[in-house]
Scaffold this motif. Structure first.
Motif, mmCIF file in Angstrom:
data_model
loop_
_atom_site.group_PDB
_atom_site.id
_atom_site.type_symbol
_atom_site.label_atom_id
_atom_site.label_comp_id
_atom_site.label_asym_id
_atom_site.label_seq_id
_atom_site.Cartn_x
_atom_site.Cartn_y
_atom_site.Cartn_z
ATOM 1 N N GLU A 266 0.822 -1.214 0.000
ATOM 2 C CA GLU A 266 0.000 0.000 0.000
ATOM 3 C C GLU A 266 0.850 1.256 0.000
ATOM 4 N N VAL A 267 1.945 1.227 0.721
ATOM 5 C CA VAL A 267 2.828 2.393 0.791
ATOM 6 C C VAL A 267 3.436 2.667 -0.590
ATOM 7 N N LEU A 268 3.935 1.638 -1.238
ATOM 8 C CA LEU A 268 4.607 1.817 -2.529
ATOM 9 C C LEU A 268 3.649 1.998 -3.697
ATOM 10 N N PHE A 269 2.594 1.193 -3.708
ATOM 11 C CA PHE A 269 1.743 1.123 -4.893
ATOM 12 C C PHE A 269 0.328 1.630 -4.687
ATOM 13 N N GLY A 270 -0.040 1.929 -3.429
ATOM 14 C CA GLY A 270 -1.400 2.368 -3.166
ATOM 15 C C GLY A 270 -2.423 1.256 -3.352
ATOM 16 N N GLN A 271 -1.968 0.022 -3.336
ATOM 17 C CA GLN A 271 -2.841 -1.127 -3.544
ATOM 18 C C GLN A 271 -2.348 -2.271 -2.678
ATOM 19 N N ARG A 272 -3.238 -2.910 -1.978
ATOM 20 C CA ARG A 272 -2.861 -3.865 -0.947
ATOM 21 C C ARG A 272 -2.170 -5.136 -1.452
ATOM 22 N N TYR A 273 -2.549 -5.657 -2.603
ATOM 23 C CA TYR A 273 -2.051 -6.963 -3.028
ATOM 24 C C TYR A 273 -1.055 -6.930 -4.186
ATOM 25 N N ARG A 274 -0.726 -5.758 -4.677
ATOM 26 C CA ARG A 274 0.129 -5.691 -5.858
ATOM 27 C C ARG A 274 1.519 -6.281 -5.609
ATOM 28 N N LEU A 275 2.132 -5.980 -4.486
ATOM 29 C CA LEU A 275 3.474 -6.505 -4.215
ATOM 30 C C LEU A 275 3.439 -8.029 -4.084
ATOM 31 N N ILE B 269 12.032 -5.748 -2.469
ATOM 32 C CA ILE B 269 11.194 -4.953 -1.570
ATOM 33 C C ILE B 269 10.456 -5.868 -0.591
ATOM 34 N N ALA B 270 9.939 -6.986 -1.070
ATOM 35 C CA ALA B 270 9.246 -7.930 -0.185
ATOM 36 C C ALA B 270 10.213 -8.510 0.846
ATOM 37 N N ARG B 271 11.429 -8.794 0.432
ATOM 38 C CA ARG B 271 12.440 -9.310 1.359
ATOM 39 C C ARG B 271 12.730 -8.274 2.436
ATOM 40 N N ARG B 272 12.893 -7.026 2.042
ATOM 41 C CA ARG B 272 13.155 -5.958 3.017
ATOM 42 C C ARG B 272 11.964 -5.749 3.952
#
Length: 96
Positions: A3-12, A82-85
């Motif tokens: 949400e922080v990066l993409f403004g969407q909960r499931y995109r990452l 990003i997911a790892r971090r």
């Protein structure tokens, strides 16, 4: 983090799963099952990833399943990093 990066909960989450697909071919239904989400949670993220050229939407087959082909991009390893971090940050904050 998504949400922080993409403004969407499931995109990452979707991007990490797509990046991990060995042949780069993903099906909306299978991806939703893998992530324990409903297909409707992923329709928007996949549509947007296709719109910006990270995925190619393939024509429907006889089963009416919707497939997408991952296109080469640095966005895929970026999503994994990003997911790892994010996981590391979450683990550190849980210890505090």
């Amino acid at each position: 983090m998504s949400e922080v990066l993409f403004g969407q909960r499931y995109r990452l989450e979707a991007m990490v799963a797509i990046a991990s697909a060995q042949d780069g071919l993903v099906c909306l239904t299978d991806l939703a099952r893998l992530l324990d989400l409903t297909p409707s949670n992923l329709q928007g993220p996949l549509r947007d990833l296709a719109r910006c050229g990270l995925l190619t939407r393939l024509p429907p087959d006889d089963s009416k399943r919707r497939y997408y082909q991952r296109n080469d991009s640095l966005a895929w390893p970026f999503a994994v990093e990003i997911a790892r971090r994010a996981k590391h940050i979450r683990l550190v904050s849980e210890r505090s």
